[in-house]
Design an enzyme around this catalytic site. Sequence first.
Site, PDB file in Angstrom:
ATOM      1  N   ARG A  57       0.824  -1.235   0.000  1.00  0.00           N
ATOM      2  CA  ARG A  57       0.000   0.000   0.000  1.00  0.00           C
ATOM      3  C   ARG A  57       0.850   1.274   0.000  1.00  0.00           C
ATOM      4  NH1 ARG A  57      -3.241  -2.953   3.668  1.00  0.00           N
ATOM      5  NH2 ARG A  57      -4.944  -3.916   2.511  1.00  0.00           N
ATOM      6  N   LYS A 110       3.690  11.691 -10.803  1.00  0.00           N
ATOM      7  CA  LYS A 110       2.808  10.880 -11.656  1.00  0.00           C
ATOM      8  C   LYS A 110       3.543   9.585 -11.966  1.00  0.00           C
ATOM      9  CE  LYS A 110      -0.136  13.965 -14.338  1.00  0.00           C
ATOM     10  NZ  LYS A 110      -0.413  14.448 -15.696  1.00  0.00           N
ATOM     11  N   GLU A 121      10.523  17.972 -24.472  1.00  0.00           N
ATOM     12  CA  GLU A 121       9.798  18.388 -23.252  1.00  0.00           C
ATOM     13  C   GLU A 121      10.281  19.772 -22.800  1.00  0.00           C
ATOM     14  OE1 GLU A 121       7.158  16.946 -22.072  1.00  0.00           O
ATOM     15  OE2 GLU A 121       7.325  14.757 -22.137  1.00  0.00           O
ATOM     16  N   LYS A 160       8.333  22.947 -13.237  1.00  0.00           N
ATOM     17  CA  LYS A 160       7.436  21.832 -12.895  1.00  0.00           C
ATOM     18  C   LYS A 160       7.104  21.859 -11.408  1.00  0.00           C
ATOM     19  CE  LYS A 160       6.012  17.245 -13.835  1.00  0.00           C
ATOM     20  NZ  LYS A 160       6.175  16.024 -14.590  1.00  0.00           N
ATOM     21  N   GLU A 168      -3.647  17.603 -10.735  1.00  0.00           N
ATOM     22  CA  GLU A 168      -4.155  18.012 -12.046  1.00  0.00           C
ATOM     23  C   GLU A 168      -5.652  18.281 -12.079  1.00  0.00           C
ATOM     24  OE1 GLU A 168      -2.116  16.189 -15.439  1.00  0.00           O
ATOM     25  OE2 GLU A 168      -4.007  16.365 -16.544  1.00  0.00           O
ATOM     26  N   ARG A 227      -1.958  22.090 -13.904  1.00  0.00           N
ATOM     27  CA  ARG A 227      -1.003  21.027 -14.247  1.00  0.00           C
ATOM     28  C   ARG A 227      -1.293  20.462 -15.641  1.00  0.00           C
ATOM     29  NH1 ARG A 227       1.666  16.187 -10.568  1.00  0.00           N
ATOM     30  NH2 ARG A 227       2.862  15.310 -12.296  1.00  0.00           N
ATOM     31  N   ASN A 254       0.526  19.021 -20.481  1.00  0.00           N
ATOM     32  CA  ASN A 254       0.165  18.066 -21.538  1.00  0.00           C
ATOM     33  C   ASN A 254       0.153  18.696 -22.925  1.00  0.00           C
ATOM     34  OD1 ASN A 254      -0.195  15.951 -19.698  1.00  0.00           O
ATOM     35  ND2 ASN A 254      -2.257  16.662 -19.210  1.00  0.00           N
ATOM     36  N   HIS A 282       0.555  16.584 -26.000  1.00  0.00           N
ATOM     37  CA  HIS A 282       0.457  15.179 -25.588  1.00  0.00           C
ATOM     38  C   HIS A 282      -0.839  14.510 -26.043  1.00  0.00           C
ATOM     39  CE1 HIS A 282       3.961  16.248 -23.300  1.00  0.00           C
ATOM     40  NE2 HIS A 282       4.035  15.089 -22.694  1.00  0.00           N
ATOM     41  N   HIS A 300       0.470  11.236 -27.389  1.00  0.00           N
ATOM     42  CA  HIS A 300       0.189   9.929 -26.772  1.00  0.00           C
ATOM     43  C   HIS A 300      -0.525   9.016 -27.764  1.00  0.00           C
ATOM     44  CE1 HIS A 300       0.434  11.133 -22.219  1.00  0.00           C
ATOM     45  NE2 HIS A 300       1.606  10.878 -22.750  1.00  0.00           N
ATOM     46  N   HIS A 338       8.935   8.975 -27.019  1.00  0.00           N
ATOM     47  CA  HIS A 338       7.937   9.894 -26.460  1.00  0.00           C
ATOM     48  C   HIS A 338       8.160  11.332 -26.966  1.00  0.00           C
ATOM     49  CE1 HIS A 338       5.085  11.478 -23.557  1.00  0.00           C
ATOM     50  NE2 HIS A 338       6.008  12.333 -23.125  1.00  0.00           N
TER      51      HIS A 338
HETATM   52  P1  NAD Z   1      13.229   5.456 -21.440  1.00  0.00           P
HETATM   53  O1  NAD Z   1      13.109   5.361 -19.986  1.00  0.00           O
HETATM   54  O2  NAD Z   1      12.690   4.347 -22.262  1.00  0.00           O
HETATM   55  O3  NAD Z   1      14.761   5.662 -21.782  1.00  0.00           O
HETATM   56  C1  NAD Z   1      15.125   5.774 -23.135  1.00  0.00           C
HETATM   57  C2  NAD Z   1      16.204   4.747 -23.532  1.00  0.00           C
HETATM   58  O4  NAD Z   1      17.459   5.221 -23.072  1.00  0.00           O
HETATM   59  C3  NAD Z   1      16.028   3.361 -22.951  1.00  0.00           C
HETATM   60  O5  NAD Z   1      16.455   2.418 -23.903  1.00  0.00           O
HETATM   61  C4  NAD Z   1      16.983   3.352 -21.763  1.00  0.00           C
HETATM   62  O6  NAD Z   1      17.444   2.066 -21.461  1.00  0.00           O
HETATM   63  C5  NAD Z   1      18.089   4.222 -22.278  1.00  0.00           C
HETATM   64  N1  NAD Z   1      18.819   4.964 -21.260  1.00  0.00           N
HETATM   65  C6  NAD Z   1      18.305   5.660 -20.225  1.00  0.00           C
HETATM   66  N2  NAD Z   1      19.275   6.335 -19.600  1.00  0.00           N
HETATM   67  C7  NAD Z   1      20.427   6.043 -20.225  1.00  0.00           C
HETATM   68  C8  NAD Z   1      21.766   6.456 -20.042  1.00  0.00           C
HETATM   69  N3  NAD Z   1      22.100   7.356 -19.126  1.00  0.00           N
HETATM   70  N4  NAD Z   1      22.716   5.939 -20.850  1.00  0.00           N
HETATM   71  C9  NAD Z   1      22.368   5.058 -21.843  1.00  0.00           C
HETATM   72  N5  NAD Z   1      21.121   4.659 -22.080  1.00  0.00           N
HETATM   73  C10 NAD Z   1      20.157   5.160 -21.287  1.00  0.00           C
HETATM   74  O7  NAD Z   1      12.539   6.788 -22.011  1.00  0.00           O
HETATM   75  P2  NAD Z   1      12.404   8.289 -21.486  1.00  0.00           P
HETATM   76  O8  NAD Z   1      12.369   9.102 -22.697  1.00  0.00           O
HETATM   77  O9  NAD Z   1      13.362   8.615 -20.418  1.00  0.00           O
HETATM   78  O10 NAD Z   1      10.968   8.295 -20.803  1.00  0.00           O
HETATM   79  C11 NAD Z   1       9.799   8.118 -21.556  1.00  0.00           C
HETATM   80  C12 NAD Z   1       8.695   7.709 -20.608  1.00  0.00           C
HETATM   81  O11 NAD Z   1       8.472   8.751 -19.676  1.00  0.00           O
HETATM   82  C13 NAD Z   1       7.371   7.472 -21.312  1.00  0.00           C
HETATM   83  O12 NAD Z   1       6.825   6.271 -20.833  1.00  0.00           O
HETATM   84  C14 NAD Z   1       6.516   8.634 -20.881  1.00  0.00           C
HETATM   85  O13 NAD Z   1       5.143   8.320 -20.829  1.00  0.00           O
HETATM   86  C15 NAD Z   1       7.070   8.912 -19.518  1.00  0.00           C
HETATM   87  N6  NAD Z   1       6.820  10.267 -19.020  1.00  0.00           N
HETATM   88  C16 NAD Z   1       6.306  10.388 -17.779  1.00  0.00           C
HETATM   89  C17 NAD Z   1       6.073  11.640 -17.236  1.00  0.00           C
HETATM   90  C18 NAD Z   1       5.588  11.767 -15.837  1.00  0.00           C
HETATM   91  O14 NAD Z   1       5.272  12.887 -15.408  1.00  0.00           O
HETATM   92  N7  NAD Z   1       5.536  10.709 -15.070  1.00  0.00           N
HETATM   93  C19 NAD Z   1       6.379  12.790 -17.992  1.00  0.00           C
HETATM   94  C20 NAD Z   1       6.920  12.629 -19.272  1.00  0.00           C
HETATM   95  C21 NAD Z   1       7.138  11.352 -19.780  1.00  0.00           C
HETATM   96  N1  GLY Z   2       4.235  15.317 -17.632  1.00  0.00           N
HETATM   97  C1  GLY Z   2       2.910  15.632 -17.201  1.00  0.00           C
HETATM   98  C2  GLY Z   2       2.783  15.845 -15.728  1.00  0.00           C
HETATM   99  O1  GLY Z   2       3.648  15.537 -14.948  1.00  0.00           O
HETATM  100  O2  GLY Z   2       1.781  16.328 -15.297  1.00  0.00           O
END
Ligand code: NAD
Ligand code: GLY
Length: 387
Positions: A145, A167, A209, A251, A261, A265, A269, A272, A276, A289
Amino acid sequence: MVTVIECSADRLAFGTQIGSLSTSMPTVQVPLGNRSYEIQVGTRLIATLGERCRRLKIGTRCAVITDSNVGKHYGEAAIKSLKVAGFTPTLITVDAGESSKNLSTVQKCYDQLAAHRIERKSFLVALGGGVVGDLAGFVAATYLRGIAFVQVPTTLLSQVDSSVGGKVGVNLKAGKNLVGAFHQPRLVLCDLDTLTTLPDRELRSGIAEIVKYGVIYDATLFQRLEKQLDGLLEKQPPILSAIIARCCAIKAEIVSQDETETGMRAALNFGHTIGHAIENSSGYGKFLHGEAISIGQVAAAHLSARRTGLPTADVQRIQALFERLGLPTSIKLPGDKRDKLFSAMRLDKKVSAGEIHFVLAEGIGKAVWGQRVPDAEVNWALDQVKG
Ligand code: NAD
Ligand code: GLY
């Protein structure tokens, strides 16, 4: 509801507290009462992970969740730092990539946490990009939990966005991030050294971003990107750390005012709604992304010119920045693909009473959200980005 955020460049300095351990190591506070936390931006931070966790008093047993790429580079250093500080860590490695962000990977993580006897007063470390951060954060939000977690983001995208704000979640076949929670980390360590191994395509995707923050909130950041893009692409440390800290501060300010949100917030998006849907309808992994949301932002900019008065010259500036980054600004959309895209948009969390909602810009640095857009105009916007 339609709301506007309009911020001058210097609002940041007054709106959030940015202390400074040294000029190269900014600290950003996320003020959320007793769930407040710090974001550290700097070099050689993974080596300090254990000591920083010890100071947080969040338990003794812990697990580091990472992916198959990041673990190879930084898994050992993270585990070593935790052990030196007196913790008993275990390393859980998931396959790299968006296709791991699902409930079946969550289940595997739960099983390994149970095998390592992770207790209520234990914590997780998310060591990786946004996929690992969202996944590990969701595991932390739900295991027993809810247990504490620390974010060590290793992509530019995760350092400027996904590691901050709580998030967390995973995808369903039906859509992105459809299962999730709000669960704030206890600490975020943005170690710039990790970006040295980040592939160029991932770096560029992360900058999408940053462009978003400029468009929705900070015209000065947008201008800075226009001027310093080459230095950012070369990963020059002063440019990187200043820009990452600025994005985190924006942020932090937005999240501290609207954590779950219900209002502003939503501006995060921008781009997005279509982005998305592109990720989902093309099969996760085809577009990164940041690539999907760069097409989404260009489409949203065109819609903004049509509906909320964004000057055409600013639409061109936004598109030009993505083009300089080598990010896609158009997509091939034969009829069946367009139908799939629409279906994906209808399943997005931003749909309300069946209507697709958009974040639009009135100018660079000024966003409005909750904008209902009729299907015909969404179609028109897609025509503007049709390859
Ligand atoms: P990711 O986590 O898939 O990383 C991208 C690639 O780079 C992967 O293959 C990973 O293994 C590699 N990698 C990561 N760090 C590395 C490093 N230092 N050296 C070598 N390789 C490395 O992708 P991302 O772009 O970081 O994140 C995308 C995700 O984030 C999506 O799922 C998206 O929905 C999410 N997201 C979430 C929020 C939120 O607020 N929670 C906001 C924006 C995006
Ligand atoms: N990236 C969208 C949020 O954190 O609200």
